[in-house]
Motif scaffolding. Sequence first.
Motif, PDB file in Angstrom:
ATOM      1  N   ALA A  60      -2.684   0.155  -0.284  1.00  0.00           N
ATOM      2  CA  ALA A  60      -1.294   0.561  -0.512  1.00  0.00           C
ATOM      3  C   ALA A  60      -1.089   2.025  -0.123  1.00  0.00           C
ATOM      4  CB  ALA A  60      -0.918   0.346  -1.975  1.00  0.00           C
ATOM      5  N   GLU A  61      -2.054   2.878  -0.461  1.00  0.00           N
ATOM      6  CA  GLU A  61      -1.950   4.296  -0.105  1.00  0.00           C
ATOM      7  C   GLU A  61      -1.987   4.474   1.409  1.00  0.00           C
ATOM      8  OE1 GLU A  61      -5.200   6.102  -2.172  1.00  0.00           O
ATOM      9  OE2 GLU A  61      -4.309   5.722  -4.136  1.00  0.00           O
ATOM     10  N   SER A  62      -2.857   3.730   2.078  1.00  0.00           N
ATOM     11  CA  SER A  62      -2.969   3.826   3.540  1.00  0.00           C
ATOM     12  C   SER A  62      -1.697   3.343   4.222  1.00  0.00           C
ATOM     13  CB  SER A  62      -4.166   3.022   4.035  1.00  0.00           C
ATOM     14  OG  SER A  62      -5.357   3.554   3.528  1.00  0.00           O
ATOM     15  N   GLU A 167      -8.089   8.838   5.096  1.00  0.00           N
ATOM     16  CA  GLU A 167      -6.657   9.126   5.242  1.00  0.00           C
ATOM     17  C   GLU A 167      -6.411  10.170   6.328  1.00  0.00           C
ATOM     18  OE1 GLU A 167      -5.120  10.063   1.374  1.00  0.00           O
ATOM     19  OE2 GLU A 167      -5.221   7.975   0.719  1.00  0.00           O
ATOM     20  N   ALA A 168      -7.275  11.171   6.394  1.00  0.00           N
ATOM     21  CA  ALA A 168      -7.141  12.190   7.444  1.00  0.00           C
ATOM     22  C   ALA A 168      -7.348  11.564   8.820  1.00  0.00           C
ATOM     23  CB  ALA A 168      -8.137  13.324   7.218  1.00  0.00           C
ATOM     24  N   GLY A 169      -8.316  10.657   8.921  1.00  0.00           N
ATOM     25  CA  GLY A 169      -8.566   9.968  10.186  1.00  0.00           C
ATOM     26  C   GLY A 169      -7.400   9.083  10.587  1.00  0.00           C
ATOM     27  N   LEU A 170      -6.803   8.392   9.617  1.00  0.00           N
ATOM     28  CA  LEU A 170      -5.645   7.536   9.901  1.00  0.00           C
ATOM     29  C   LEU A 170      -4.469   8.382  10.378  1.00  0.00           C
ATOM     30  CD1 LEU A 170      -4.159   4.799   9.760  1.00  0.00           C
ATOM     31  CD2 LEU A 170      -3.622   5.328   7.376  1.00  0.00           C
ATOM     32  N   ALA A 171      -4.218   9.486   9.706  1.00  0.00           N
ATOM     33  CA  ALA A 171      -3.112  10.368  10.098  1.00  0.00           C
ATOM     34  C   ALA A 171      -3.330  10.931  11.497  1.00  0.00           C
ATOM     35  CB  ALA A 171      -2.959  11.501   9.087  1.00  0.00           C
TER      36      ALA A 171
END
Length: 182
Positions: A60-62, A167-171
């Motif tokens: 959900a956060e991702s 999360e940093a990698g996804l962004a």
Amino acid sequence: MKKNIIWAVMAMSVFFTACSTGYKHLKTSKETGFSVRNYHTFDLQYTFPEGADTLAPRFAESKQLATKMITGNMAEKGLVKSQNPELMVNLSVQLQEKTQTRTTDFRTDGLPRYMGQRRYSWKSEEIEVGKYQEGTLILDIIDTKNDKLVWRSGVKGILPENTAKAEAGLAAAINELLGKLQ
């Protein structure tokens, strides 16, 4: 002189390897004549594989982070989110659990043991070292008037177990993908 050049090249390769994002870009395809500047509105759509754990808190956060990143990038390009969009941005995610293995070697895993009556035996085999998740993220942009795929790009890589790094990698991946969108 040649040694200095070799050392400089080696230092640069180590530097760029250390700064790499850890994911591999997939081929970007674009419809001839497509430009984001020709559109004014967009909306988001998600595609998840069957059996995906969409209830997990990390998921959900991702998803929320991806929505925020895509919406921000599209707004920078002059598009507004709408219920009746001209462009549909489809984010597709697939995760696979993989097993890391290594081959045994008698030099590191022990010498052959005496089995009686001159029966020395040892064989090399694959042993499991660990498990990891590999993810593929694909961004499709569809022209809703013509119902046609006009742009596609993606990334593939190993997902870090650390939530902050993931999360940093996804962004970074979404920013880099949509940075290619003109």
